[in-house]
Design an enzyme around this catalytic site. Structure first.
Site, short mmCIF file in Angstrom:
data_model
loop_
_atom_site.label_atom_id
_atom_site.label_comp_id
_atom_site.label_asym_id
_atom_site.label_seq_id
_atom_site.Cartn_x
_atom_site.Cartn_y
_atom_site.Cartn_z
N LYS A 110 0.83 -1.21 0.00
CA LYS A 110 0.00 0.00 0.00
C LYS A 110 0.86 1.26 0.00
CE LYS A 110 -2.20 2.14 3.97
NZ LYS A 110 -1.43 3.28 4.14
N ASN A 111 1.82 1.33 0.91
CA ASN A 111 2.54 2.60 1.08
C ASN A 111 3.53 2.87 -0.04
OD1 ASN A 111 0.99 3.22 3.25
ND2 ASN A 111 2.50 2.62 4.80
N CYS A 133 -5.80 8.12 8.47
CA CYS A 133 -5.92 7.64 9.85
C CYS A 133 -5.53 8.74 10.81
CB CYS A 133 -5.02 6.43 10.07
SG CYS A 133 -5.62 4.96 9.25
N ARG A 174 -0.40 15.22 12.62
CA ARG A 174 0.38 14.69 11.48
C ARG A 174 0.83 15.85 10.61
NH1 ARG A 174 -2.13 9.05 9.37
NH2 ARG A 174 -0.09 9.00 8.39
N ASP A 209 3.73 0.55 12.08
CA ASP A 209 2.51 0.02 11.47
C ASP A 209 2.24 -1.43 11.86
OD1 ASP A 209 2.20 2.48 10.33
OD2 ASP A 209 2.99 1.90 8.37
N ARG A 245 -9.02 0.17 3.90
CA ARG A 245 -8.09 1.12 3.27
C ARG A 245 -6.77 0.43 2.95
NH1 ARG A 245 -6.38 5.56 6.69
NH2 ARG A 245 -5.02 5.65 4.90
#
Ligand code: EPU
Length: 428
Positions: A22-23, A117, A122, A307, A399
């Site tokens: 994903k990232n 999230c 952030r 994570d 997600r």
């Protein structure tokens, strides 16, 4: 609205295939904007964050065509807008990568402040510091929730990140790749997805060296061309299934992984009593005896990934003693602990530290997913617990985990997605 319903207490056994990271994918897709020709991206994960990225590209004017379930073709030549609107950006944290790629390609970008999230403040000050160092003008004030960056000509520069930031490292690479001259990025993040994005940019003709170390050198090039590229496997999805194998005292063969990316997770699971065997691009995790307590401290790569913190904490909640979990990356990533307590966990949180007193068993309960990885932790807890667990707000989980229910059912989990009527739905 949907929830997951899990009947826990089953030992999970079998094979699972991991999807694309994903990232990495959420950065590679915006990076296509920089290309002068169409790109074909393979090993795309089937998750909602990716569909948001596609929607953003389409809103900018790009052509996006799925070739099959995991391959997409993107033609950025028809892009005619440089604005990422709030309705799209609010759904995904990584929408900020369009700032770097649009700025790098067109010298102008306007992106709504990103969503995603929520586990504390952030900031994106390091991204903006990088753009400014390259000669972009970034207004000091955010107006109408939008961030705008403009430059007539980006020029390479030396940039030292004050904090090790994945997002800032990638965003600065995106902006600098076509800048005039050389950019040296120091104190860069080293996560596998940073290397993947650099490899993708290089496949398009960029000149980036040192990705994966803390100094990245980017020699600007005038043009980037279309290419075909395959995204790396998802480190965190793999780690989550490794934790699932251990928590259910199961035996999972996890396929399509890069074992090197899993080293810190494998080391912790081994310390906790699991057997972790690397076989080419697979890893097999089994757990026979009790889960041993240990301490975990999250760090930027190659440290233990933040994570994976909530998922590993579920194991510690079920361990044979006291464990201390410290998250040095995010300030407020322990909200899931309240939900674990509802399932019988014994834990205290103080700022960035949680202390778990292991209990022999968790019991099913109604809980919610506070964010993506917190949601994954709830799934693990539900699979390990006795009885029924119902998890709300599963859109967070979707997600980042593709075919989660299908993959879990294939190895023996009793988990279902249940549609529930919204309390605000109008009666017929
Ligand atoms: N930070 C700043 N200023 C900045 C940027 C970051 O102070 O300009 C701070 C953050 O507040 C945080 C630390 O630096 O304390 C690290 O943040 P980073 O920028 O590395 O995080 P990110 O890029 O926003 C990515 C992942 C996250 C993952 C973090 C850390 C993506 C899309 N997201 O976020 O992934 O937790 O790196 O590894 O790549 C997830 O997948 O569940 C997830 C949240």
């Amino acid at each position: 609205m949907s929830r997951y319903r899990i009947e826990g207490g089953r030992r999970l056994v079998g094979e699972v295939t991991i999807g694309g990271a994903k990232n990495a994918a959420v950065a590679v897709i915006p990076a296509v904007v920089l290309s002068d020709g169409p790109c074909r991206i393979e090993n795309i994960p089937n998750i909602s964050d990716i569909f948001v990225s596609f929607d953003i590209l389409k809103a900018l004017g790009a052509q996006v065509r799925m070739i099959n379930k995991t391959t997409v073709e993107i033609d950025p030549r028809t892009i005619c807008s440089h604005v990422v609107p709030h309705e799209l950006a609010r759904n995904m944290r990584a929408s900020y990568y369009f700032l770097g790629s649009l700025l790098g390609k067109f010298g102008t970008a306007k992106v709504s402040l990103p969503g995603g999230c929520n586990f504390g403040v952030r900031p994106i000050d390091q991204h903006l510091k990088g753009f400014t160092a390259l000669g972009a003008s970034v207004p000091a004030m955010i107006e109408n929730g939008m961030i705008e960056a403009t430059a007539t000509q980006l020029i390479g520069n030396s940039i030292y990140l004050d904090v090790v930031s994945v997002g800032a490292t990638i965003n600065i690479m995106l902006a600098a790749v076509k800048a005039r001259g050389i950019t040296i990025l120091e104190n860069a993040a080293k996560e596998p997805h940073i290397v993947d994005v650099a490899n993708f940019l290089n496949a398009m003709g960029a000149d980036i060296r040192g990705a994966g170390t803390d100094v990245i050198k980017i020699c600007g090039v005038p043009h980037l061309h279309g290419t075909t590229y395959s995204i790396i496997p998802d480190q965190i999805e793999a780690g989550t299934f490794m934790a699932i194998a251990a928590a259910t005292h199961g035996d999972l063969l996890i396929k399509n992984v890069i074992p090197k990316h899993l080293e810190s997770i494998s080391a912790k699971l081994t310390e906790m009593g699991a057997q972790v065997e690397e076989i080419d691009d697979m890893v097999r995790v089994t757990m026979d005896g009790p889960i041993k307590h240990c301490n975990v401290k999250t760090m930027p790569h190659p440290g233990f990934p933040t994570d994976m913190q909530p998922q590993i904490a579920v194991l510690l909640a079920l361990s044979d003693g006291t464990s201390i979990v410290t998250d040095t990356v995010w300030e407020n990533r322990f909200r899931y602990v309240d939900e674990l307590r509802r399932m019988g966990a014994q834990a205290q949180v103080n700022g960035k530290v949680a202390v778990f007193e292991g209990v022999p068993m968790l019991t099913g309960a109604p809980v919610k997913a506070y964010d993506l990885r917190a949601g994954a932790a709830m799934v693990i807890a539900g699979l390990a617990a006795q009885g029924i667990t119902e998890i709300d707000d599963v859109h967070y989980i979707e997600r980042g985990y593709e075919y989660f229910i299908e993959k879990l059912r294939a190895v023996g989990a009793e988990i279902r997605r249940v549609e529930i009527p919204s309390p605000f739905a109008r009666r017929a």
